[in-house]
Every structure is written in structure tokens, then in C-alpha cells.
Enzyme design. Sequence first.
Site, PDB file in Angstrom:
ATOM      1  N   HIS A  94      53.034  32.343  34.945  1.00 34.18           N
ATOM      2  CA  HIS A  94      54.210  31.685  34.491  1.00 34.18           C
ATOM      3  C   HIS A  94      55.516  32.341  34.783  1.00 34.18           C
ATOM      4  O   HIS A  94      56.258  32.321  33.715  1.00 34.18           O
ATOM      5  CB  HIS A  94      54.041  31.384  32.950  1.00 34.18           C
ATOM      6  CG  HIS A  94      52.903  30.293  32.619  1.00 34.18           C
ATOM      7  ND1 HIS A  94      52.905  29.156  32.524  1.00 34.18           N
ATOM      8  CD2 HIS A  94      51.612  30.713  32.390  1.00 34.18           C
ATOM      9  CE1 HIS A  94      52.004  28.429  32.277  1.00 34.18           C
ATOM     10  NE2 HIS A  94      51.071  29.514  32.300  1.00 34.18           N
ATOM     11  N   ALA A 111      56.884  21.537  27.320  1.00 31.13           N
ATOM     12  CA  ALA A 111      58.031  20.799  27.502  1.00 31.13           C
ATOM     13  C   ALA A 111      58.127  20.334  29.089  1.00 31.13           C
ATOM     14  O   ALA A 111      59.283  19.784  29.580  1.00 31.13           O
ATOM     15  CB  ALA A 111      59.434  21.300  27.028  1.00 31.13           C
ATOM     16  N   ASP A 159      59.546  31.043  31.758  1.00 36.03           N
ATOM     17  CA  ASP A 159      58.251  30.427  32.452  1.00 36.03           C
ATOM     18  C   ASP A 159      58.614  30.234  33.690  1.00 36.03           C
ATOM     19  O   ASP A 159      59.757  30.721  34.218  1.00 36.03           O
ATOM     20  CB  ASP A 159      57.810  29.265  31.587  1.00 36.03           C
ATOM     21  CG  ASP A 159      56.504  28.860  31.722  1.00 36.03           C
ATOM     22  OD1 ASP A 159      56.058  28.613  32.959  1.00 36.03           O
ATOM     23  OD2 ASP A 159      55.571  28.993  30.913  1.00 36.03           O
ATOM     24  N   ASP A 214      52.501  18.105  22.726  1.00 38.28           N
ATOM     25  CA  ASP A 214      52.757  17.578  24.029  1.00 38.28           C
ATOM     26  C   ASP A 214      51.614  16.295  24.536  1.00 38.28           C
ATOM     27  O   ASP A 214      51.926  15.703  25.360  1.00 38.28           O
ATOM     28  CB  ASP A 214      52.983  18.511  25.195  1.00 38.28           C
ATOM     29  CG  ASP A 214      51.802  19.545  25.464  1.00 38.28           C
ATOM     30  OD1 ASP A 214      51.071  19.608  24.362  1.00 38.28           O
ATOM     31  OD2 ASP A 214      51.500  19.741  26.614  1.00 38.28           O
ATOM     32  N   CYS A 236      53.524  41.404  39.930  1.00 44.40           N
ATOM     33  CA  CYS A 236      52.451  42.333  40.489  1.00 44.40           C
ATOM     34  C   CYS A 236      51.857  43.287  39.516  1.00 44.40           C
ATOM     35  O   CYS A 236      52.797  44.266  38.736  1.00 44.40           O
ATOM     36  CB  CYS A 236      52.686  42.945  41.864  1.00 44.40           C
ATOM     37  SG  CYS A 236      51.644  44.051  42.472  1.00 44.40           S
ATOM     38  N   GLU A 276      46.724  31.775  31.318  1.00 37.60           N
ATOM     39  CA  GLU A 276      46.761  31.158  32.948  1.00 37.60           C
ATOM     40  C   GLU A 276      47.101  31.906  33.906  1.00 37.60           C
ATOM     41  O   GLU A 276      47.770  31.399  34.792  1.00 37.60           O
ATOM     42  CB  GLU A 276      47.327  29.769  32.781  1.00 37.60           C
ATOM     43  CG  GLU A 276      46.710  28.728  31.617  1.00 37.60           C
ATOM     44  CD  GLU A 276      47.562  27.402  31.705  1.00 37.60           C
ATOM     45  OE1 GLU A 276      47.074  26.571  31.444  1.00 37.60           O
ATOM     46  OE2 GLU A 276      49.028  27.720  31.315  1.00 37.60           O
ATOM     47  N   CYS A 324      53.407  40.328  44.050  1.00 36.07           N
ATOM     48  CA  CYS A 324      52.518  40.865  45.004  1.00 36.07           C
ATOM     49  C   CYS A 324      53.282  40.870  46.132  1.00 36.07           C
ATOM     50  O   CYS A 324      53.813  39.730  46.641  1.00 36.07           O
ATOM     51  CB  CYS A 324      51.251  40.231  44.782  1.00 36.07           C
ATOM     52  SG  CYS A 324      50.477  40.861  43.405  1.00 36.07           S
TER      53      CYS A 324
HETATM   54  C1  ACM Z   1      48.792  27.588  26.998  1.00 41.51           C
HETATM   55  O1  ACM Z   1      48.994  26.311  26.791  1.00 41.51           O
HETATM   56  N1  ACM Z   1      49.134  27.732  28.589  1.00 41.51           N
HETATM   57  C2  ACM Z   1      49.055  28.676  26.139  1.00 41.51           C
HETATM   58 ZN    ZN Z   2      50.001  43.072  43.395  1.00 39.58          ZN
END
Ligand code: ACM
Ligand code: ZN
Length: 542
Positions: A258, A478, A195, A428, A290, A322, A271
Site C-alpha cells: 500500500h 474509502a 496508501d 465500507d 524494497c 496485504e 525493488c
Molecule cells: C485491510 O483491510 N487491508 C487491513
Molecule cells: Zn527488493
Amino acid sequence: MIKATSQFIIAVVIILNSTALLAQHNTAALIPMPNKIEQKDSGKPFKIDKAAIIKCDTPDSIFIKNLIKQTIKNRTGILLPEKESGREITIIHTPTTHNNESYTLDINHKQIKIEGGQAGIFYAVQTLDQILLGDKRNTEKGLISPIHIEDQPRYNRRAVMLDPSRHFLPLEDVKFFIDQMAKFKYNVLQLHLTDDQGWRIEIKSHPKLTQTGAFRNKKGGNNGPDNGFYTQEQMKELIQYASERYIEIVPELDIPGHSVAILAAYPQLGCSFRQSEEKNLGSTTNMMLCASCNDVYTVYEDIIREVASIFPSKYIHLGGDEAAVKANWAKCDDCLATMHKAGYNEPSQLMNIFFGKMLDIVKRNKKEAILWCELDNIWPPANDYLFPYPTDVTLVTWRNGLTPKCIELTRKHGNNLIMAPGEYTYLDYPQWKNDLPEYNNWGMPVTTLETCYKFDPGYGLSPEESSHITGVMATLWAEAIKDINRVNYMFFPRGLAIAEAAWSTMEQRSWESFKERLQPNLSDLMKCGVSYRVPFEIYERK
Ligand code: ACM
Ligand code: ZN
């Protein structure tokens, strides 16, 4: 902290007292609740003493014999002898059972008989252990009252996701967590290995991934220094450890968002207009791989090949959540050129190209992909006719409010679905209002034990409407979970509620009964050194 500690001591006293008052019987500690129980109230109990022997015909008979001996020794203090005849604990492996995880457990005064698939036999021993735990008065006398249980899981995949990317969890800590998972019949551990905050798995062809990506910035603060990664040898050891407990480890490599940890090691994979920006491994940012950079695909070809060779699971989770498309691909000349060439008019449609290539790599390595399900502008828009995911990808529903739509669209389009709705399974989230606010990352909604317990992974749908739901997953993101004690605090006891949601049918489940069955398990977890949260709210003042 002082306040929290004194609350904790008071709660321990409450629990120990209430446990003493609670009914003690052979179903008093069963979690998850088995799917069929016949009580044989009038029958005589089985006596565990030096005249009891174990007969076992399973392929792993030494392991199972030892497990049963250890279980009985732990609970009763009696060490079963190595003898040829006596009252029998008989274990019969039935490989033709339609479900490897199903089992029957029959206890009468003459014998204890366990039959089942290999995993089922392991689960029967966990159930036997909980029978001994719940029926303390009998157990102390070496007696087990008669019962007949026929059991199999509601869902084949019962997962927990740990996130050592954000805060590294040493191998021994993950093993400890696996030990606890196994007691409650979880069978999948997903490890979120990459991540923004860390790259935690050794990749021999690209050592910079861990040389750079496994070492957080030294600045300290809330997301302070936090170092470490799993070597391939360590990961293999962990996989073996988990598989002995019938738990499969699924690796997750989160792309294309991420991904700051890999970009810190290889900035050229972002990118081009963002390549010179500072990469801060301490926080979540919106940088992405990218979609138009060939090196991204050649590097991931190596990474996925190595990961596929370490993990025997048929699945690799590739994230897909995301992604900040607008802040990256929509501003990148190369990505925009690729978008126009493909005849697309939305940068999010580049997901088709990006994951088209990544999923080919996964297939070439004889694996199947899992992705987080996105239904908004992060992926191309989804509707009844247009669904951007290939049908051979398993999706995970997670965003609050979107699960009914995810269930419907995945069913229509033929994707398998794993249930991790934020409303019920995001552990969480705080368990009570103002509970340890320093660990509440971004004002997340309160998710109480009772809320978790109310989770029906079938969302009340008919079998046809929900037959593509293959599993359940609890997540422990976490960013604010710094170590295994905090993992345990967030997971227990809510993880027991989710374990029951994943294993037991709705007919077997009851919140009132669960609250009772929780008590002996909490005392036992405490004895094992699990730092669970005391659910003060479920104790009534009398
Ligand atoms: C997530 O909670 N970003 C899958
Ligand atoms: Zn790009």
C-alpha cells in the site's frame, strides 16, 4: 439518485411519526447503554430553571461548565444563570477512580451529581444529553426524572478508522465527524494517512511526499482527481480538537505494501526491477517498499520521527497488511540475496528483517506499534509455536474468517488485540443488498445494521481467553467513499451499534431495545446535518 431521494423523504416521515409514538423516558435515547442503571420511579424530578446552578471542581471546570450549560440550553432552551446558590448540578472530579472513563450520574429532585475521572465526567454529560433527548415530554417542561447510573466502558479503546488517503477529507469535515464520535463515547480516531492513492501528512524532511503523493492523477474516472494533505500545524489543531472531546488520534502509515504514493515520490525505494514502472495514484496496485534498500529505513527514520513528534498518542500504526511479497520481494535480486544471507527460505520471512528495523525506529521514538494481523503467506506462517509478531506489537484482527484464530494466537503469544473483524466492523461494506451499488467497490459482503449489532468483541470467550482484547475498531476504507456525507452514510447508524458493542457489556445489550433507542438519535443526527442511511429494514409495517 431521484429514487434514493424520494425513499429518503418517505423514511423521514416514517421516522418522525414513529418517534412521536415511541415511549419517551429517561433511557429512551441512551447509546451506548450504560452498564448499571437504577430507576427511581417514585422520586420527584429535578427542575431545571433559573434556580439551578453548576458547581464544578474539575481541572477543566470552565470547559465542563460550558458544556453542561450548552447541553441544557440546546435541549430545554433554558440558560443557567451565574449564581452562587440554588438547586445544584454538582460535578466532582475523582482522580483516584480506577478508570478515568468511569462515572456516576445521580439525579434526584435536589441535585444532579456527576462524579468520575475527567473523561468519565465528559461521558456523563453525553449521557445527560441523551437523557434529555429521550425524555422529550419532561425535557420540554425543564424536568429530569430521577435516575442513578454507574458506568464504565467494557473496552478501553473504542476506535474508528477514517481513510483520507483514498479520498482526502478536509480538516473541518474530520472535526464534524469527531463531534459525532464523541456523542457515542468513541475515544480513538485512527487516520489511515498513507496508501497507494495518497500521502496525506506533511513531512518536512521529505516534502516530495506530499508535493507528489497528495495529488492524484488528473485522468478522472471513478478514482478521479482528489487532492490535499494535512500540514503539521493543521494536524496539531485536529489533535487538540479531538483531545478536548477525549478522542486520541492514532496515525497510520501503511508499509511495506500500500505504498505507491511514496514510490511515486521516491521510486528508488521500491525493488529495483519495478522502479521504472508508472506509479498511478488512482488505484490500488501491488507495489511494495524494497526490504533490502537502506534508503527505505533512513527515509522512514525521518518520517516516523516527525510523525512521533506531531501525535501525542503512544501508538503508531504501521500497516503490514496485504503485502504482495510474491510480486515484489520474491522477484528482487537484492531481497533474495538478503533472504539467503539470513538463512531464510521464504521471501515472506523478510518481514522479520523489515519490521525488525521499522519497529526499532518506533521504539527509539518512544512509541508502540500497531499492525494489521496477517496469518497467511503475506507474513511468515503462524501456528501455535511460531508467531511472527514481536509481543510488544498490538495487532488488529480484520480478515473475514480469521478472527477466532487471531484471538487464540495473540493470547498464546502475549500480544494485545484490537477487534476489527470484517464480518462486523468493516463499514465500507454495503448495508443492504443493492444499496448504492456505485459505491460498492468490489462486490463486498452485505453487513447490515443488525449484523453489526450482533458483534460481541469477546466472541463469547471467557475473561481469561479474551483478556488481551483491548479494543474495538470500526473501519471506513474509502476507495469508494468520496466525501464526508458518504462517510456519514456508511457509518450511521451502524457505528452506533459498534459503539454499544465497544462500551456496554453483553448483559446490557439487546437488539430490540437498541432499535427503539436508535429512533431519537436518528432524528437528532438528522437535525445536526448527519447524512445517515435510513435503516428501512428495521421498521415493521403495521
Ligand atoms: C485491510 O483491510 N487491508 C487491513
Ligand atoms: Zn527488493
